[in-house]
Design a protein around this motif. Structure first.
Motif: not given
Length: 170
Positions: A44-58, A104-112
């Motif tokens: 029922e939410v219209h907006a969601l803040v969700i973790e995208t912590n890491h790219d699996e390969k990185l 919650h993006l990892s500095r080393d293992c993800n990018t926007p």
């Protein structure tokens, strides 16, 4: 406001669904996988803040993290990857979701770009290119988002109103 348990290697971690009037905001970070209860609370939410912590390969190729740490991050009590977060959003498409804030993006293992790209690709596969996607940065304050109209009685008094009210004139 509703809180609900999320699977993470911490003491009693929770996610949140805030509702006011006919609008809702969800907040989920620090979770290893989406539970059925989590999906139901967020429908029922219209907006969601969700973790995208890491790219699996990185993450797998990260030379700074030992293998046990990588295993913990990728476990069911670790953190959501970009692909896993996209899967959560896919499950919410039948609900009221309009805006997503990736966090919650990892500095080393993800990018926007990687996080937003994974989410956009999943949404496009489901024919939902109209969802607004924003990626929160670690070194900047995010803009304010308008979620909907609410009446003054929709919210309880907040700390801001209590702590930062102006002093009476002398």
């Amino acid at each position: 406001m509703q809180s609900f348990p999320v699977p993470h290697d911490a003491v009693e971690p929770v996610g949140y669904a805030f509702h006011a009037g006919n609008r809702g905001l969800g907040f989920i970070t620090d979770l290893g996988y989406p539970t059925k209860m989590l999906i139901e609370r967020l429908r029922e939410v219209h907006a969601l803040v969700i973790e995208t912590n890491h790219d699996e390969k990185l993450l797998q190729n990260d030379p700074h993290r030992p293998w046990p740490v990588k295993q913990r991050i990728m476990s069911r009590h670790g953190h959501l990857s970009n692909a896993a977060a996209a899967g959560v959003l896919e499950q919410l498409l039948a609900g009221k979701i309009e805006r997503v804030v990736l966090g919650h993006l990892s500095r080393d293992c993800n990018t926007p770009e990687l996080a937003a790209g994974a989410v956009r690709a999943q949404l496009e596969r489901n024919g939902r290119v109209n969802l607004e996607i924003y990626c929160a940065l670690q070194n900047a304050i995010s803009p304010r988002f308008h979620i909907g109209e609410t009446s003054r009685d929709d919210f309880q008094p907040t700390f801001e109103g209590t702590l930062f009210c102006s002093a009476p004139a002398l």
